[in-house]
Write an enzyme that holds these catalytic residues in place. Structure first.
Site, PDB file in Angstrom:
ATOM      1  N   ASP B   8       0.893  -1.165   0.000  1.00 37.92           N
ATOM      2  CA  ASP B   8       0.000   0.000   0.000  1.00 37.92           C
ATOM      3  C   ASP B   8       0.929   1.212   0.000  1.00 37.92           C
ATOM      4  O   ASP B   8       1.429   1.614   1.045  1.00 37.92           O
ATOM      5  CB  ASP B   8      -0.880  -0.025   1.252  1.00 37.92           C
ATOM      6  CG  ASP B   8      -1.862   1.136   1.280  1.00 37.92           C
ATOM      7  OD1 ASP B   8      -2.181   1.677   0.204  1.00 37.92           O
ATOM      8  OD2 ASP B   8      -2.301   1.506   2.386  1.00 37.92           O
ATOM      9  N   GLU B  69      -1.174  -1.236  -4.999  1.00 46.37           N
ATOM     10  CA  GLU B  69      -2.389  -0.442  -5.205  1.00 46.37           C
ATOM     11  C   GLU B  69      -2.229   0.464  -6.420  1.00 46.37           C
ATOM     12  O   GLU B  69      -1.211   1.130  -6.586  1.00 46.37           O
ATOM     13  CB  GLU B  69      -2.695   0.400  -3.964  1.00 46.37           C
ATOM     14  CG  GLU B  69      -4.064   1.068  -4.062  1.00 46.37           C
ATOM     15  CD  GLU B  69      -4.457   1.816  -2.810  1.00 46.37           C
ATOM     16  OE1 GLU B  69      -4.540   1.174  -1.743  1.00 46.37           O
ATOM     17  OE2 GLU B  69      -4.674   3.030  -2.894  1.00 46.37           O
ATOM     18  N   ASP B 142      -2.998   1.030   6.905  1.00 43.61           N
ATOM     19  CA  ASP B 142      -2.092   0.737   5.786  1.00 43.61           C
ATOM     20  C   ASP B 142      -1.570  -0.695   5.849  1.00 43.61           C
ATOM     21  O   ASP B 142      -1.328  -1.318   4.820  1.00 43.61           O
ATOM     22  CB  ASP B 142      -0.898   1.702   5.810  1.00 43.61           C
ATOM     23  CG  ASP B 142      -1.339   3.135   6.039  1.00 43.61           C
ATOM     24  OD1 ASP B 142      -1.418   3.883   5.078  1.00 43.61           O
ATOM     25  OD2 ASP B 142      -1.628   3.475   7.201  1.00 43.61           O
TER      26      ASP B 142
END
Lengths: 201, 201
Positions: B8, B69, B142
């Site tokens: 992330d 991501e 996260d």
């Protein structure tokens, strides 16, 4: 002797311009090229293709500094992600080698090389060609922009590396210490052309 | 055996989650951590600090794949540049080692692990904790997001690596082949909790 690589970051076209400079404001052209990747190539491969070329340049050219365009989210949304991704790779590779990276906004670069923060691409190309004494204008615009970044940083270092705060630099703004080499060259170029430019008259 | 690192990406906090998976949809927790850099540190140094940790992870963990991501320009303007810069570094480092990178939107990940593309962070954390049989929820968000990315990619590979096209996946959308493990676990979790959730009832 400063050896500066200017990088105009991008996925489709990434401009690379190299100049050298001594203590004076005189800059010498060394190299210019545009790295490219195709939009049909997968994203990780595109990033690696551009990044690997930059890595080879850093190791082969051994620059004393990198001048990189500072990206903003409000720029063209379609291309800003690629610009940011490549700029991340450039900073990573430079920092890993201990090469200092200086970030300049497009307006800072335009203000330095043309004396006018809202100059267009043609004006930047004209000035870069003149300042480096090139036989032909560097093309495409990304190539000229990369050289303009390198020139901007070379002058910044020649001024003793004082912080550059030119983001809001406009055509009326006074430059401490009088004309920049760009402003002088521009004024001379204008006289030579024998015509007045609407935007600057 | 697939060994997936979920990332992330971010400058202030970069979530890292590692899972392993075989041919079945069972995923095993391996590692989670959050890499950090301070906003007071110069940008090139921040990017290098996060990137160097990722480089060590890739070389030490020898993942078979990376789940990253996918960033969009329309996200939070203040943080999107840093997210894109770190994602560029991750793709560069992975591609340089021949490690395939899969990109997933936040909605694809939410749809996979919670069965609901508009799930909130708490729902993602709950499902990740449950799916991996963790004693405690991974924190901060996260960390859970990175594990959710890794799980999403492990399942994608378990399905034979067919293209994931879940961007517009909503809570009413049918999943080919019936319930995902997440949907089944979620249904079971809801029954166990003995209460109905407004957003999903």
């Amino acid at each position: 002797m400063a050896r500066i690589i200017g990088v105009d970051p991008g996925l489709t076209r990434c401009g690379i311009g190299i100049v050298t400079a001594g203590a004076s404001r005189r800059v010498t052209f060394e190299h210019v090229e545009v790295l490219r990747s195709s939009a049909e190539t997968p994203l990780p491969e595109r990033i690696h293709r551009i990044g690997a070329s930059i890595e080879r340049l850093l190791d082969g050219e051994k620059p004393t500094g990198i001048a990189l365009e500072r990206v903003f989210a409000q720029d063209n949304v379609a291309s800003v992600m690629g610009v940011a991704q490549i700029s991340g790779v450039v900073m990573y590779l430079a920092e890993a080698r201990g090469i200092p990276v200086a970030l300049y906004t497009p307006n800072e670069v335009k203000a330095q090389v043309t004396g006018y923060g809202a100059a267009d691409k043609a004006q930047v190309t004209t000035m870069v060609t003149r300042l480096l004494g090139l036989a032909e204008p560097p093309k495409p615009a990304d190539a000229a922009d990369a050289l303009a970044l390198a020139i901007t940083h070379a002058w910044h270092l020649a001024r003793g590396g004082a912080a550059v705060r030119m983001e809001r630099f406009g055509r009326q703004a006074a430059v401490p210490g009088g004309e920049t080499p760009a402003q002088r060259a521009w004024r001379e170029a204008e006289s030579k052309l024998g015509r007045r430019r609407g935007a600057r008259s």
